[in-house]
Design a protein around this motif. Structure first.
Motif, short mmCIF file in Angstrom:
data_model
loop_
_atom_site.label_atom_id
_atom_site.label_comp_id
_atom_site.label_asym_id
_atom_site.label_seq_id
_atom_site.Cartn_x
_atom_site.Cartn_y
_atom_site.Cartn_z
N SER A 311 0.78 -1.19 0.05
CA SER A 311 0.14 0.10 -0.05
C SER A 311 1.06 1.20 0.18
CB SER A 311 -0.82 -0.07 1.34
OG SER A 311 -0.03 0.19 2.38
N GLY A 312 0.03 2.44 -0.23
CA GLY A 312 1.10 3.57 -0.23
C GLY A 312 0.12 4.67 -0.94
N GLN A 313 0.48 5.94 -0.95
CA GLN A 313 0.16 6.96 -1.47
C GLN A 313 0.47 7.71 -2.61
OE1 GLN A 313 0.04 9.00 2.64
NE2 GLN A 313 -1.95 10.09 1.69
N LEU A 314 -0.46 8.13 -3.68
CA LEU A 314 0.34 8.60 -4.91
C LEU A 314 -0.29 10.19 -5.00
CD1 LEU A 314 -0.94 5.29 -5.48
CD2 LEU A 314 0.24 5.78 -7.60
N TYR A 315 0.65 10.92 -5.47
CA TYR A 315 0.35 12.22 -5.32
C TYR A 315 0.22 12.93 -7.08
CZ TYR A 315 0.67 12.04 -0.44
OH TYR A 315 0.47 11.80 0.73
N PHE A 316 -0.64 13.18 -7.68
CA PHE A 316 -0.74 13.59 -8.96
C PHE A 316 -0.93 15.03 -8.89
CE2 PHE A 316 -2.49 9.13 -8.91
CZ PHE A 316 -1.98 8.73 -10.07
N ALA A 317 0.33 15.71 -9.38
CA ALA A 317 0.13 17.14 -9.35
C ALA A 317 -0.34 17.78 -10.87
CB ALA A 317 1.61 18.00 -8.84
N SER A 347 -10.00 7.69 -3.59
CA SER A 347 -9.52 8.78 -4.72
C SER A 347 -10.01 9.91 -4.39
CB SER A 347 -10.27 8.29 -6.00
OG SER A 347 -10.30 6.66 -6.02
N ALA A 348 -9.06 10.86 -4.02
CA ALA A 348 -9.22 12.28 -3.38
C ALA A 348 -8.59 13.20 -4.42
CB ALA A 348 -8.67 12.40 -2.04
N PHE A 349 -9.38 14.30 -4.64
CA PHE A 349 -9.02 15.45 -5.66
C PHE A 349 -9.07 16.66 -4.54
CE2 PHE A 349 -10.85 12.31 -8.48
CZ PHE A 349 -9.94 12.31 -9.50
N VAL A 350 -7.84 17.28 -4.65
CA VAL A 350 -7.48 18.00 -3.40
C VAL A 350 -7.37 19.64 -3.93
CG1 VAL A 350 -6.16 18.67 -1.22
CG2 VAL A 350 -6.63 16.22 -1.99
N TYR A 351 -7.52 20.55 -3.41
CA TYR A 351 -7.00 21.84 -3.51
C TYR A 351 -6.35 22.50 -2.31
CZ TYR A 351 -6.22 26.79 -5.41
OH TYR A 351 -5.65 27.84 -5.57
N VAL A 352 -4.93 22.69 -2.43
CA VAL A 352 -4.25 23.19 -1.24
C VAL A 352 -4.17 24.69 -1.45
CG1 VAL A 352 -1.90 23.10 -0.08
CG2 VAL A 352 -2.99 21.19 -1.12
N GLY A 353 -4.84 25.57 -0.76
CA GLY A 353 -4.85 27.20 -1.08
C GLY A 353 -3.54 27.61 -0.76
N MET A 359 -4.37 18.94 -6.80
CA MET A 359 -3.50 17.71 -6.65
C MET A 359 -4.67 16.49 -6.55
SD MET A 359 -0.88 16.75 -3.62
CE MET A 359 -2.07 17.04 -2.31
N GLY A 360 -4.23 15.14 -7.12
CA GLY A 360 -4.90 14.08 -7.00
C GLY A 360 -4.08 13.25 -5.68
N MET A 451 -7.99 24.30 2.63
CA MET A 451 -7.93 23.22 1.84
C MET A 451 -9.15 22.71 1.62
SD MET A 451 -5.02 20.22 2.32
CE MET A 451 -5.44 19.28 3.61
N GLY A 452 -9.48 22.16 0.39
CA GLY A 452 -10.70 21.47 0.05
C GLY A 452 -10.47 20.08 -0.35
N THR A 453 -11.32 18.93 -0.31
CA THR A 453 -11.32 17.87 -0.87
C THR A 453 -12.52 17.18 -1.47
OG1 THR A 453 -9.37 17.32 0.60
CG2 THR A 453 -10.34 15.34 -0.62
N ILE A 454 -12.62 16.60 -2.40
CA ILE A 454 -13.68 16.09 -2.94
C ILE A 454 -13.45 14.35 -3.12
CG2 ILE A 454 -13.66 16.61 -5.09
CD1 ILE A 454 -16.75 15.97 -5.50
N ALA A 455 -13.66 13.32 -2.53
CA ALA A 455 -13.29 12.19 -2.55
C ALA A 455 -14.41 11.22 -2.94
CB ALA A 455 -12.71 11.72 -1.19
N PHE A 456 -14.21 10.11 -3.66
CA PHE A 456 -14.86 9.20 -4.23
C PHE A 456 -14.57 7.71 -3.75
CE2 PHE A 456 -14.55 12.68 -7.03
CZ PHE A 456 -15.73 12.66 -7.65
N GLN A 457 -15.48 7.30 -2.90
CA GLN A 457 -15.50 5.93 -2.33
C GLN A 457 -16.35 4.95 -2.56
OE1 GLN A 457 -13.72 6.49 1.87
NE2 GLN A 457 -13.94 8.71 1.66
N PRO A 458 -15.85 3.84 -3.12
CA PRO A 458 -16.82 2.60 -3.45
C PRO A 458 -17.46 1.81 -2.36
CG PRO A 458 -14.69 1.79 -3.77
CD PRO A 458 -14.52 3.33 -3.23
#
Length: 576
Positions: A311-317, A347-353, A359-360, A451-458
């Protein structure tokens, strides 16, 4: 101490509700848990304690004059009839301040080192610092920090008789004011209830723990269990709201893998709820939140995890990756998660003010001990090889993923969480992101601390079926025929003066998003309780059958409605 069979215990407990008379204490050998367990409540002359508090406050007889003549004697408790009289007395005479003062002074007399009044050093230490969001700060008349179920048993008898408002906080990871705090009443904080005991096939987890400590103990014993995905989240709230885990795709919600709950009821009785004893309460607690009692221990099923997980985290800039990301999210929800139930994807889509950056932030998990995402996660890991290569993906002890994800969490900012549910729909997912992105970021992205996040979780049909296989829960999702997506909106900011504008924008997003989902025939009425906003009535979203079961359980185990009427916050059972 008397040894009672399950049948005899049920009879005695039933009589306690009707007649107000119970055995002092008892032990029970329960086949569903190891060994003998205590039930009942400790012998304490609560009448004498209340009378002393009334005398010191100069309000003699406020509560005690209305008690049954023999209430203080061993082996007696209060009945629904007596509490109805107290309710009437309360309405005619004093407000919550007086009754709160009686309760707090009584607790101070009985538990001097565990009760803190306003202005004391313990009060300052135990109250607001326990809370994740500054939106939840309040001023209880006193804070009570028990270290055992017996402590809470005595406290509940005092609280029930004094008719004061109270609330209970575990990890305090809520953004809703009043959901785990109390104004003028008694705040019970569970942080003194600690310990993780490893048993054969399960772990006994005290509800003052946070998931980071739980997972550390499990890792040390080469075990895994369903639990929170962030180390900083508390145990009780997550479990009682259902709870989503890295292992949910295979074994359902966290609540589905509870073996036993130890619960202090409103009348002070300490009971166990499991498949063999108090089974109706057991099912109700799996999603029914804080409506039935104070859970002091959760026994979680465990499984071997000798070599770790991948497992781990991936950051899509790079936002140019977003179209591929939405394709991968949808395909995972509808195909991959069903093909490989050992996987999980946040799956989280983030905005870092502060950085002005989109960022994904994806968390990928697979319950295998080799560095292989398998076919289910293959598309996600191939979106951008550079991102995958620089990710934190590795074979690791199970609990370290929750610790990594929780490492950036902090207390004290303004927070808001909310959610709604849809059926998996790729075009809808994209549209929901656009509604959020075009509303929140231009208006609020530059605000201090934003900081805002919209996340999609199944939530797959396999996850729901796993709960059914364990006897069912309270969430009302049985019968789902396709994957749901829980859409989670989480935001933080620093300045209280921005509360109204940010919350108004979030309400606008919720209204527009739900309308769009309905227009595409993809809306699902379920609200995941642990993310829900105050006005969304998640328990009501469980459906009529579940709500009716919860009503019956509440009336039996809390016939006086203490947890409905005297706890101002928390999601209640509709119609009670």
């Amino acid at each position: 101490m008397v040894r009672l069979s399950t049948i005899a215990l049920g009879l005695v407990y039933g009589l306690s509700n009707v007649l107000g008379v119970v055995a002092d204490t008892a032990t029970l050998t329960d086949p569903a848990i190891d060994g003998a367990v205590n039930v009942g409540f400790p012998t304490v002359n609560i009448t004498a304690v209340l009378a002393e508090a009334e005398n010191e406050l100069g309000v003699n007889g406020t509560v005690t004059d209305n008690l049954p003549a023999d209430y203080g004697a061993p082996g007696t408790t209060i009945s629904a009839r007596d509490l109805e009289k107290l309710q009437e007395l309360r309405k005619r005479t004093f407000g919550n301040t007086v009754f709160g003062a009686i309760a707090c002074l009584s607790l101070k007399i009985l538990f001097p080192s565990k009760t803190a009044a306003v202005g004391s050093s313990n009060y300052a230490q135990w109250n607001n610092p326990s809370f994740w969001s500054s939106t939840t700060y309040m001023t209880p008349m006193c804070v009570f920090r028990p270290v055992s179920a017996d402590d809470i048993s005595c406290a509940m008898r005092i609280i029930a008789l004094s008719q004061t408002d109270f609330n209970v906080v575990g990890g305090g990871h809520s953004a809703i004011k009043g959901w785990a705090n109390a104004e003028d009443g008694v705040l019970i904080i569970l942080s003194g209830l600690t310990g993780v005991k490893i048993k054969s096939g399960y772990a006994e987890v005290s509800t003052g723990e946070r998931w980071g400590n739980v997972f550390t103990a499990l890792d040390q014993n080469k075990l895994m269990a369903l639990g929170g995905r962030m180390s900083t989240v508390g145990v009780p709230g997550l479990v009682l709201g259902g709870g989503i885990s890295y292992l949910s795709n295979n074994w359902g919600f966290v609540a589905d893998q509870v073996k036993n709950f130890e619960v202090v009821l409103a009348n002070g009785w300490v009971v166990n709820a499991n498949a063999g004893a108090n089974a109706d309460l057991f099912r109700a607690l799996k999603g029914g939140s804080s409506n039935f009692g104070i859970v002091t221990r959760v026994d979680l099923y465990t499984w071997p995890c000798t070599k770790g997980v991948y497992s781990g985290q991936l950051y899509f800039a790079d936002t140019r990756d977003y179209p591929k990301m939405f394709d991968a999210v949808y395909n995972y929800h509808t195909v991959g998660a069903l093909q490989d139930t050992q996987t999980h994807l946040i799956s989280a889509f983030v905005y870092v003010g502060a950085l002005g950056m989109h960022m994904g932030a994806f968390t990928a998990f697979r319950n295998v001990s080799v560095p292989d995402g398998g076919p289910a996660l293959k598309e996600v890991l191939e979106i951008n090889p550079a991102v995958t290569n620089s990710s934190t993906l590795q074979v690791r002890p199970y609990g370290t993923q929750a610790i990594e994800l929780g490492s950036g969490d902090m207390n004290g900012l303004r927070q808001d969480m909310r959610d709604f549910s849809v059926y998996a729909d790729k075009e809808l997912y994209k549209e929901l992101f656009q509604i959020w992105n075009t509303t929140m970021i231009p208006k609020h992205g530059s605000k201090t601390g934003f900081m805002g996040t919209i996340a999609f979780q199944p939530i797959t049909i396999k996850a729901v079926a796993a709960g059914v296989a364990r006897g069912g829960n309270s969430l009302g999702l049985e019968g789902n025929t396709k994957t749901m997506g829980i859409i989670n909106l989480t935001h933080q900011w620093a300045d209280p003066s921005h509360d109204a504008a940010i919350l108004a924008s979030l309400d606008e997003i919720m209204t527009a998003s739900i309308a769009r989902a309905k227009a595409r025939n993809a809306y699902h009425p379920y609200f995941y309780l642990n993310y829900a906003r105050k006005q969304d009535n998640p328990i009501g979203s469980y459906g009529t059958a579940s709500v009716n079961r919860l009503k019956i359980v509440s009336k039996y185990y809390d016939p006086c409605g203490i947890f409905q009427d005297r706890v101002p916050g928390g999601f209640k059972i509709p119609g009670l």
